[in-house]
Motif scaffolding. Structure first.
Motif, PDB file in Angstrom:
ATOM      1  N   LYS A  90       0.568  -1.636  -0.026  1.00 45.64           N
ATOM      2  CA  LYS A  90      -0.002   0.266  -0.310  1.00 45.64           C
ATOM      3  C   LYS A  90       0.657   1.530  -0.287  1.00 45.64           C
ATOM      4  N   ALA A  91       2.334   1.108   0.812  1.00 50.78           N
ATOM      5  CA  ALA A  91       2.667   2.322   0.382  1.00 50.78           C
ATOM      6  C   ALA A  91       3.730   2.511  -0.718  1.00 50.78           C
ATOM      7  N   GLU A  92       4.257   1.905  -1.275  1.00 48.70           N
ATOM      8  CA  GLU A  92       4.827   1.764  -2.633  1.00 48.70           C
ATOM      9  C   GLU A  92       3.684   1.975  -4.016  1.00 48.70           C
ATOM     10  N   MET A  93       2.147   1.635  -3.732  1.00 44.22           N
ATOM     11  CA  MET A  93       1.295   2.314  -4.431  1.00 44.22           C
ATOM     12  C   MET A  93       1.275   3.869  -4.008  1.00 44.22           C
ATOM     13  N   GLY A  94       1.351   4.277  -2.772  1.00 43.12           N
ATOM     14  CA  GLY A  94       1.149   5.539  -2.421  1.00 43.12           C
ATOM     15  C   GLY A  94       2.415   6.243  -3.596  1.00 43.12           C
TER      16      GLY A  94
END
Length: 426
Positions: free
Chosen positions: A74-78
């Motif tokens: 999710k952090a990578e997606m952000g």
């Protein structure tokens, strides 16, 4: 506007075309911007692909109960979303930079255009008619018009400044008569459809016919940001902007009689007397919208349509093929019609007929569907004067002047002049 793909495919040919116009090579500079753009677009596409894959992986991690991996994804997606959002803005800036660079590059000449630095390199193609002879010294049009009492530059200067004229009586009627005569000829015999068009246009319109951004100083602008048309070419050609035509409907042949407004920014000291070069004048314009296969032949047809006006008026002229150094910005090839002016003892331009290829169509996004139904192609555009009305008045006054100061009206024009045979002192 040039096709960056065509430049990419053959940069040497592009630079060679510019060299014929006396311009330095620019292909390498354009291709550097293009390469930066394509590299950036690829990074955006890769990021979007990774975003899609990460979204799927988050679902799999949640399903497997791997909360730590899901949070990391999710952090990578952000960060990917942030990159895509900023990257799209960067892409728009690169696009703008490339478009700006392409917008100021003139069209490339056809192979048959002669090379040359200026008007001395133009080539005569043909002549028509004979120079008139006089048993007296031929006078210039402004001397004739002022003696007749029908042409007033002094009052015009009081009203508007230099490069304007007031005509009255038979000369004012001749302005109207010539316009009607020219329109009747072009619509009745030559197949052009008459239009009434706006005399004020927006930025997109003058960009589409390549007056902007390079030639803004040659135009007049209104207080609300519109532009007064320098020629009806602007309004007529833009009738097909952002449209997709059917091949069966081509060619379109359009005409309009309009006033034209030009700042004449580069004309200081040139033709300061008379009606040759004015801020306001009238013209019957011819525009053709064609397929690529038709456009070269359409140039010959259009030139012939303009010549027919001079022939019916009995005015001696020559046709010149302009060289690479004298062509207009958007032209691939131009014929100038130059009418003989006895008072000046010289030929002067009265019409220019040009083929622009797809140069304007790309700026306007004007396309057509080929008859085979496969995709769309850019149309080709052409424009020409049929004719400039003021300069035609000049030519009639000088070629048909009489020893007693009167002017004989050409026979073809007499029905439009109430049957009058001469212009007499008012």
């Amino acid at each position: 506007m040039h096709d960056i793909k065509a430049i990419r495919d053959n940069p040497a040919a592009f630079d060679a075309g510019l060299a014929r116009r006396g311009l330095p090579p620019v292909a390498a500079e354009l291709l550097k911007i293009d390469a930066d753009r394509r590299d950036h677009v690829q990074k955006l596409q890769d990021a979007q692909a990774r975003r899609n894959a990460a979204s799927k992986e988050i679902g799999e991690a949640m399903k497997a109960g791997d909360k730590a991996r899901a949070e990391a994804l999710k952090a990578e997606m952000g960060s990917i979303k942030d990159f895509i959002a900023s990257g799209e803005a960067v892409e728009r800036e690169i696009d703008k930079k490339l478009d700006a660079a392409l917008a100021v590059i003139p069209n490339l000449p056809l192979d048959e255009v002669p090379d040359g630095k200026d008007e001395t390199g133009n080539v005569e193609v043909r002549r028509w008619g004979q120079q008139p002879t006089f048993a007296f010294e031929a006078r210039q049009h402004f001397d004739i018009g002022e003696w007749l009492g029908l042409m007033d530059f002094e009052t015009a200067a009081k009203i508007a400044g230099a490069r304007f004229v007031v005509m009255k009586g038979q000369l004012a009627r001749m302005e109207r008569a010539l316009a009607q005569f020219m329109l009747d000829l072009q619509t009745g015999e030559k197949g052009y459809t008459e239009h009434y068009v706006p005399y004020m246009v927006n930025d997109s319109a003058v960009f589409g016919t390549n007056q902007l951004p390079k030639f803004a100083e040659d135009l007049f602008r209104t207080t609300d940001g519109r532009w007064l048309i320098p020629t009806a070419e602007v309004s007529l050609t833009n009738l097909v902007r952002e449209t997709i035509l059917e091949e069966k409907d081509l060619p379109l042949r359009l005409t309009a009689y309009t006033p034209c407004f030009r700042a004449e920014a580069g004309a200081a000291g040139r033709d300061t007397r008379g009606m040759i070069r004015q801020h306001q004048f009238s013209k019957v314009e011819l525009v053709s919208i064609t397929t690529p296969e038709q456009s070269r032949g359409e140039l010959e047809r259009m030139t012939g349509a303009a010549e027919s006006v001079l022939q019916k008026l009995g005015l001696h002229y020559r046709v010149m093929r302009l060289c690479t150094g004298d062509m207009g910005f958007g032209s691939r090839m131009t014929y100038d019609l130059e009418v003989w002016l006895p008072g000046q003892n010289a030929f002067r331009e009265i019409s220019s007929c040009s083929v622009c290829g797809d140069f304007q169509a790309r700026r306007m996004d004007a396309r057509y569907k080929p008859a085979d139904g496969k995709g769309t192609r850019y149309v080709h555009t052409l424009n020409g004067s049929g004719l400039a009305v003021g300069r035609t008045i000049v030519a009639i006054l000088e070629n048909y002047q009489n020893a007693d100061g009167t002017v004989t009206i050409p026979e073809a024009l007499r029905p439009y002049m109430g049957g009058a045979e001469r212009i007499v002192r008012g």
